[in-house]
Enzyme design. Structure first.
Site, mmCIF file in Angstrom:
data_model
loop_
_atom_site.group_PDB
_atom_site.id
_atom_site.type_symbol
_atom_site.label_atom_id
_atom_site.label_comp_id
_atom_site.label_asym_id
_atom_site.label_seq_id
_atom_site.Cartn_x
_atom_site.Cartn_y
_atom_site.Cartn_z
ATOM 1 N N ASP A 1 0.860 -1.172 0.000
ATOM 2 C CA ASP A 1 0.000 0.000 0.000
ATOM 3 C C ASP A 1 0.905 1.232 0.000
ATOM 4 O O ASP A 1 1.825 1.335 0.812
ATOM 5 C CB ASP A 1 -0.881 -0.011 1.257
ATOM 6 C CG ASP A 1 -2.265 0.532 0.993
ATOM 7 O OD1 ASP A 1 -2.370 1.629 0.426
ATOM 8 O OD2 ASP A 1 -3.248 -0.131 1.372
ATOM 9 N N ASP B 1 -3.071 4.650 -2.446
ATOM 10 C CA ASP B 1 -4.136 5.235 -1.643
ATOM 11 C C ASP B 1 -4.542 6.613 -2.168
ATOM 12 O O ASP B 1 -3.670 7.460 -2.422
ATOM 13 C CB ASP B 1 -3.620 5.374 -0.207
ATOM 14 C CG ASP B 1 -4.714 5.682 0.784
ATOM 15 O OD1 ASP B 1 -5.590 4.839 0.968
ATOM 16 O OD2 ASP B 1 -4.680 6.790 1.367
ATOM 17 N N GLU C 1 -6.428 4.021 -6.114
ATOM 18 C CA GLU C 1 -7.735 4.250 -5.508
ATOM 19 C C GLU C 1 -8.215 5.624 -5.955
ATOM 20 O O GLU C 1 -7.598 6.637 -5.619
ATOM 21 C CB GLU C 1 -7.639 4.189 -3.981
ATOM 22 C CG GLU C 1 -8.998 4.214 -3.328
ATOM 23 C CD GLU C 1 -8.949 4.572 -1.856
ATOM 24 O OE1 GLU C 1 -9.865 4.173 -1.124
ATOM 25 O OE2 GLU C 1 -8.014 5.272 -1.418
ATOM 26 N N HIS D 1 -11.174 -3.022 3.232
ATOM 27 C CA HIS D 1 -11.093 -2.614 4.640
ATOM 28 C C HIS D 1 -11.891 -1.345 4.946
ATOM 29 O O HIS D 1 -11.951 -0.939 6.104
ATOM 30 C CB HIS D 1 -9.615 -2.403 5.003
ATOM 31 C CG HIS D 1 -9.035 -1.237 4.257
ATOM 32 N ND1 HIS D 1 -8.844 -1.258 2.884
ATOM 33 C CD2 HIS D 1 -8.628 -0.015 4.666
ATOM 34 C CE1 HIS D 1 -8.343 -0.097 2.507
ATOM 35 N NE2 HIS D 1 -8.204 0.673 3.561
ATOM 36 N N ASP D 2 -12.440 -0.693 3.929
ATOM 37 C CA ASP D 2 -13.241 0.521 4.132
ATOM 38 C C ASP D 2 -14.737 0.270 3.964
ATOM 39 O O ASP D 2 -15.539 1.182 4.181
ATOM 40 C CB ASP D 2 -12.868 1.590 3.093
ATOM 41 C CG ASP D 2 -11.478 2.172 3.297
ATOM 42 O OD1 ASP D 2 -10.973 2.141 4.434
ATOM 43 O OD2 ASP D 2 -10.913 2.667 2.308
HETATM 44 O O1 TEU Z 1 -9.620 5.613 1.593
HETATM 45 C C1 TEU Z 1 -10.091 6.735 0.942
HETATM 46 C C2 TEU Z 1 -11.439 7.113 1.263
HETATM 47 O O2 TEU Z 1 -11.951 7.977 0.625
HETATM 48 C C3 TEU Z 1 -12.114 6.469 2.397
HETATM 49 O O3 TEU Z 1 -11.778 7.171 3.528
HETATM 50 C C4 TEU Z 1 -13.554 6.479 2.173
HETATM 51 O O4 TEU Z 1 -14.029 7.760 1.981
HETATM 52 C C5 TEU Z 1 -14.222 5.962 3.356
HETATM 53 O O5 TEU Z 1 -13.477 4.951 3.922
HETATM 54 C C6 TEU Z 1 -15.534 5.400 2.976
HETATM 55 O O6 TEU Z 1 -16.075 4.945 4.123
HETATM 56 C C7 TEU Z 1 -8.274 5.437 1.750
HETATM 57 C C8 TEU Z 1 -8.017 4.240 2.623
HETATM 58 O O7 TEU Z 1 -8.496 3.091 1.971
HETATM 59 C C9 TEU Z 1 -8.635 4.465 3.958
HETATM 60 O O8 TEU Z 1 -8.535 3.347 4.796
HETATM 61 C C10 TEU Z 1 -7.947 5.653 4.583
HETATM 62 O O9 TEU Z 1 -8.597 5.987 5.778
HETATM 63 C C11 TEU Z 1 -7.960 6.869 3.658
HETATM 64 O O10 TEU Z 1 -7.635 6.563 2.315
HETATM 65 C C12 TEU Z 1 -6.928 7.861 4.115
HETATM 66 O O11 TEU Z 1 -5.648 7.368 3.884
#
Ligand code: TEU
Ligand code: CA
Length: 561
Positions: A99, A195, A250, A323-324
């Site tokens: 990542d 990310d 992403e 994971h989100d």
């Molecule tokens: O996620 C980007 C992101 O936009 C997320 O925060 C999303 O809006 C949210 O999770 C939806 O519920 C990435 C990573 O995958 C995330 O884990 C991080 O928190 C974020 O970037 C910041 O680095």
């Protein structure tokens, strides 16, 4: 047929290290824990493993706030553990994707410590400073600006205040990032998941978001911003093109057209991106927490548009959770009576579309959302901030707030991996950092390995099927019956070979009429999520709840492509 590439043919498995396997009983997953599970990953059949961040971090956002890009988080282990893990993967002919979180650093990163020390510090311009904030809100609630008291200026943080945004317009910043990428690539890693890479270029002047008001969504000024493609082409020329790697970016709120600007075969930027259109399907006007019903026809329309528009020109990533995101079986399937059937049905979709499938840890056993009753049991900053904000506003009853959290919290995905029926699912001998889903007693790897009809064994079949049938990777795509609100059916074709996928998206029985020339004579059933296979052998299929079937040209499994 598109040019053959290993990353097009690969199946990726995402590990969230904190929740995968704890080797020393401190309740936190770690690298030695992963090492102990490499044979499991090999047995499953995946080709690539992606680690969510394992670098040194104060864990304000669970590793997505990095304080040293060239180190391993002490809680996770040492660089020696990492080296063993990487060679363990390579020995087993699997690859590793890291990542790469470079839209922002932690505020505890040395660059930011320097930057905030004085306005004339050489690192000041690594970040984005203003005397007065604009009106942008942050992803995690509140303003996207934080006052730095010492120098009396505000710095930009699209995420938490402990995640200051890097200033990509500064060439020194870009050179530093290229350097650290080379450092990991020279160690032998096989690619990066980048990310929020679509956020790295901000519109000059950082204009206020037009909606006005005190705080507003400034996405128009940093999503797919003016210089993002210039920066990615530079990164590709400087770094990526010198290695045989895979990249996935992403990118929030991209359309297929914008995705092609990142992934087009002629663009020399990224191999693929994660799109969010499907993830937004159940979000109302109030955003992700504003949960609304979704329609099967809409789901099909979105998937089909991406399949069609990228075909032959760029490459799709395929995912239904990470994971989100909430667990896919709870969100798009049914996690009660038909958990097993619907988890397999959704898996069948992911593994027979065109693109590179990403499996998120636990998905392969059909893990479900957790729904803790008390906010104290959640650990995710986004969830906790939203809860506090809502409570402070006092407009919604707490029950309703918890209902949204149950449906959408990122912690749904982050509860520890369920390995066995031992205490805490066999994840740890200590107290897990986040509670294990209580259903681990009946839902775990050990049990599913022993059951030939389990979700887990079905994933193995899907992965093998893809490997053996190039039509799955390279075939074209045609949606059947777009308006049908119950069944999702499509064909894939490559040369003489035809594949037909038929998925019942409902808990009821449904019928599906095969287009002429396909069933019953010219195709044979190759995969079904019900034991005992098919119930009907005519042109009309009678589908059981969440039934999934895959048919293939009778001539064979199409090796000669
Ligand atoms: O996620 C980007 C992101 O936009 C997320 O925060 C999303 O809006 C949210 O999770 C939806 O519920 C990435 C990573 O995958 C995330 O884990 C991080 O928190 C974020 O970037 C910041 O680095
Ligand atoms: Ca540990």
């Amino acid at each position: 047929m598109a040019e053959r590439m290993w990353w097009k043919e690969a199946v990726v498995y995402q590990i969230y290290p904190r929740s995968f396997m704890d080797s020393n009983g401190d309740g936190i997953g770690d690298l030695k824990g992963i090492l102990a599970k490499l044979d499991y990953l090999k047995w499953l059949g995946v080709d690539v493993v992606w680690f969510s961040p394992i670098y040194e971090s104060p864990n304000n956002d669970m590793g997505y706030d990095i304080s040293d890009y060239r180190s391993i988080m002490a809680q996770f282990g040492t660089m020696a553990d990492f080296d063993r893990l990487l060679s363990g993967l390579h020995q087993r002919e699997m690859r590793l994707v890291m990542d790469l979180v470079v839209n922002h650093t932690s505020d505890e990163h040395e660059w930011f410590r320097q930057a905030r020390a004085a306005k004339d510090n050489p690192y000041r311009d690594y970040y984005i400073w203003r005397q007065k904030p604009n009106n942008w809100s942050s992803f995690f609630g509140g303003s996207a600006w934080e006052l730095d008291e010492k120098t009396n200026e505000y710095y930009l943080h699209l995420f938490s205040a402990k995640q200051p945004d890097l200033n990509w317009d500064n060439p020194r910043v870009r050179a530093e990032i290229h350097d650290l990428m080379r450092w990991w690539l020279d160690k032998g890693v096989d690619g990066f998941r980048m990310d929020v890479i679509g956020c790295i270029s901000k519109t000059p002047g950082l204009p206020d978001a037009p909606e006005g008001g005190k705080l507003a969504w400034g996405g128009a000024f940093f999503l797919n911003g003016p210089r993002v493609h210039e920066y990615l082409r530079e990164m590709n020329a400087e770094v990526l093109s010198h290695y045989d790697v895979m990249t996935v970016g992403e990118t929030l709120s991209v359309t297929p057209k914008e995705a092609l600007e990142y992934t087009g075969f002629n663009r020399a930027e990224l191999n693929m991106v994660f799109q969010f259109e499907l993830m937004d399907i159940d979000s109302g006007p109030g955003g992700k927490w504003d949960v609304r019903d979704w329609q099967v026809s809409e789901f099909k329309r979105i998937c089909s548009r991406w399949q069609r528009e990228l075909y032959g020109r760029g490459w799709n990533s395929l995912y239904l959770n990470n994971h989100d995101q909430p667990r896919m079986v709870s969100r798009f399937g049914q996690d009660g009576k038909y958990r097993v059937e619907s988890a397999k049905m959704l898996a069948t979709l992911l593994h027979t579309l065109q693109g590179t499938p990403f499996i998120y840890q636990g998905e392969e056993i059909g893990m479900t959302n957790v729904c803790f009753e008390r906010i104290e049991d959640y650990r995710d900053i986004e969830t906790i901030n939203w809860y506090k904000e809502q409570m402070a506003q006092g407009e919604r009853p707490v029950k309703e707030i918890m209902r949204s959290i149950c449906a959408k919290s990122r912690d749904n995905a982050r509860t520890p991996m369920q390995w066995s029926e031992a205490a805490h699912g066999g994840f740890t001998t200590g107290i897990p950092w986040l509670r294990v889903n209580p259903n681990y007693r009946t839902l775990n790897v050990e049990q599913e390995r022993a059951d030939a009809d389990s979700v887990l064994n079905y994933y193995r079949r899907l992965i093998r099927f893809r490997r053996e049938n190039p039509v799955v990777v390279y075939g074209d795509y045609t949606l059947l019956e777009p308006e049908d609100e119950t069944v999702y059916a499509f064909t894939r074709r490559l040369g003489e070979v035809c594949l037909l996928t038929v998925l019942n998206f409902t808990a009821g029985e449904q019928t599906f009429a095969s287009p002429s020339g396909l069933l019953p004579d010219n195709l044979r059933l190759v995969l079904c999520n019900y034991a005992g296979g098919e119930t009907s052998v005519g042109p009309t299929l009678h589908l059981r709840p969440y039934e999934a079937r895959v048919y293939l040209t009778a001539a064979g499994s199409a090796d000669g492509v």
